[in-house]
Design a protein around this motif. Sequence first.
Motif, PDB file in Angstrom:
ATOM      1  N   ILE A 291       7.849  -9.586   1.645  1.00  0.00           N
ATOM      2  CA  ILE A 291       6.687  -9.807   2.504  1.00  0.00           C
ATOM      3  C   ILE A 291       5.606  -8.766   2.206  1.00  0.00           C
ATOM      4  CG2 ILE A 291       5.877  -9.703   4.900  1.00  0.00           C
ATOM      5  CD1 ILE A 291       8.632 -10.914   5.667  1.00  0.00           C
ATOM      6  N   GLY A 292       6.013  -7.512   2.061  1.00  0.00           N
ATOM      7  CA  GLY A 292       5.048  -6.479   1.693  1.00  0.00           C
ATOM      8  C   GLY A 292       4.382  -6.781   0.364  1.00  0.00           C
ATOM      9  N   ASP A 293       5.169  -7.225  -0.618  1.00  0.00           N
ATOM     10  CA  ASP A 293       4.611  -7.568  -1.934  1.00  0.00           C
ATOM     11  C   ASP A 293       3.646  -8.741  -1.833  1.00  0.00           C
ATOM     12  OD1 ASP A 293       6.071  -5.534  -3.088  1.00  0.00           O
ATOM     13  OD2 ASP A 293       7.675  -6.853  -3.824  1.00  0.00           O
ATOM     14  N   PHE A 294       3.958  -9.721  -0.971  1.00  0.00           N
ATOM     15  CA  PHE A 294       3.077 -10.870  -0.795  1.00  0.00           C
ATOM     16  C   PHE A 294       1.707 -10.424  -0.292  1.00  0.00           C
ATOM     17  CE2 PHE A 294       1.198 -13.791   2.305  1.00  0.00           C
ATOM     18  CZ  PHE A 294       0.928 -14.892   1.498  1.00  0.00           C
ATOM     19  N   PHE A 295       1.689  -9.577   0.741  1.00  0.00           N
ATOM     20  CA  PHE A 295       0.418  -9.132   1.289  1.00  0.00           C
ATOM     21  C   PHE A 295      -0.313  -8.193   0.338  1.00  0.00           C
ATOM     22  CE2 PHE A 295       2.312 -10.281   5.537  1.00  0.00           C
ATOM     23  CZ  PHE A 295       1.400 -11.285   5.802  1.00  0.00           C
ATOM     24  N   ARG A 296       0.428  -7.394  -0.430  1.00  0.00           N
ATOM     25  CA  ARG A 296      -0.232  -6.537  -1.415  1.00  0.00           C
ATOM     26  C   ARG A 296      -0.929  -7.369  -2.497  1.00  0.00           C
ATOM     27  NH1 ARG A 296       3.734  -2.780   0.337  1.00  0.00           N
ATOM     28  NH2 ARG A 296       5.456  -3.890  -0.655  1.00  0.00           N
TER      29      ARG A 296
END
Length: 353
Positions: A291-296
């Motif tokens: 999820i963090g990678d998606f938003f980054r």
Amino acid sequence: SLFSSQPSPARFLRDAPSACPSLWRWLPCPPAELRLDLVLSSGQSFRWWESSPGAWTGVLGGRVWTLRQDGDRLWYTVYAAKLNAAETERILRDYFQLDVGLSALYHAWGAADPLFRKVANDFPGVRVLRQDPVECLFSFICTSNNHISRITAMIERLCQAFGRRLCCLDSRPFHAFPSLSALTGADAEARLRALGFGYRAKFVSGSARAIAEGLGPEGLCQLRSAPYAEARRVLCALPGVGAKVADCVCLLSLDKAEAVPVDTHVWQIARQRYGVALGGKSLTPRAYQEIGDFFRELWGPRAGWAQAVSTPLPGTLVPPTPSYTHPIISPFQVLFCADLRKGQKPAGSQHQA
């Protein structure tokens, strides 16, 4: 809370630059770049109070300040401290990261994300604070299974018990945040439990000892120059620090603007609003990372800043209006509170942890 529900006439005058112009200074800062009412009530820091309508009093850098906005000016005064104009402005610009152009970032995030565009107009001027790493770390250790009103009260008790007294305003004492050495005493855990910290007492005292015996406060600050993954790894090795707390500390004190704190609210928003199909019935470490990678990838190198604006809970997307008597619903409460609705209850109705 630190102040009573109704401001005294003396306090209202003291908090107004027009009443004591010689005690106040200002720096240029339009609301599109900073909204005090959103940022200081949001759960990034727990040391600011709306001491009178539109005036925010708190502790920053071992000093007591009152801040307020008037048009394109950010007014400030400092109590019981001798600072020149250059030094006070430097402290504020650093704390609010005013060298980062927020309007341009909003435009870029809106261009990349239609959902962000729908939210941005209702929440202008939301920016990320740059806090002292020691204060930020121990404050967020206290956020576990907690909400803003109770966290704020806990931090106030912590500072009164372990911090240096700074000054007294309207018969209310103000204290600096405790030094690392103050939290490493043999009786620190017992004292914290007596203050209502519950199981968090062990984590606060344990992390204080781990840092004192390892990195030291200077080493903690030096994580600002370390890669994000390294800073996060070091923090997660401390007692009571999981991925979310580590990311909050990385974002709010260690210059890791790409850090995206993920809790169940953010996870649900990622799935429901962005269609990110990750994880099963729980937020696993793998889903957290993805999820963090998606938003980054979506928002770019300052994804942690963008998330602060764009993830209010369903049903709370209401343009905030500065108000002294009513709580402000802020997007940061999603990131840093376990339960938004409990966080809106009057502080006096809460039980100690």
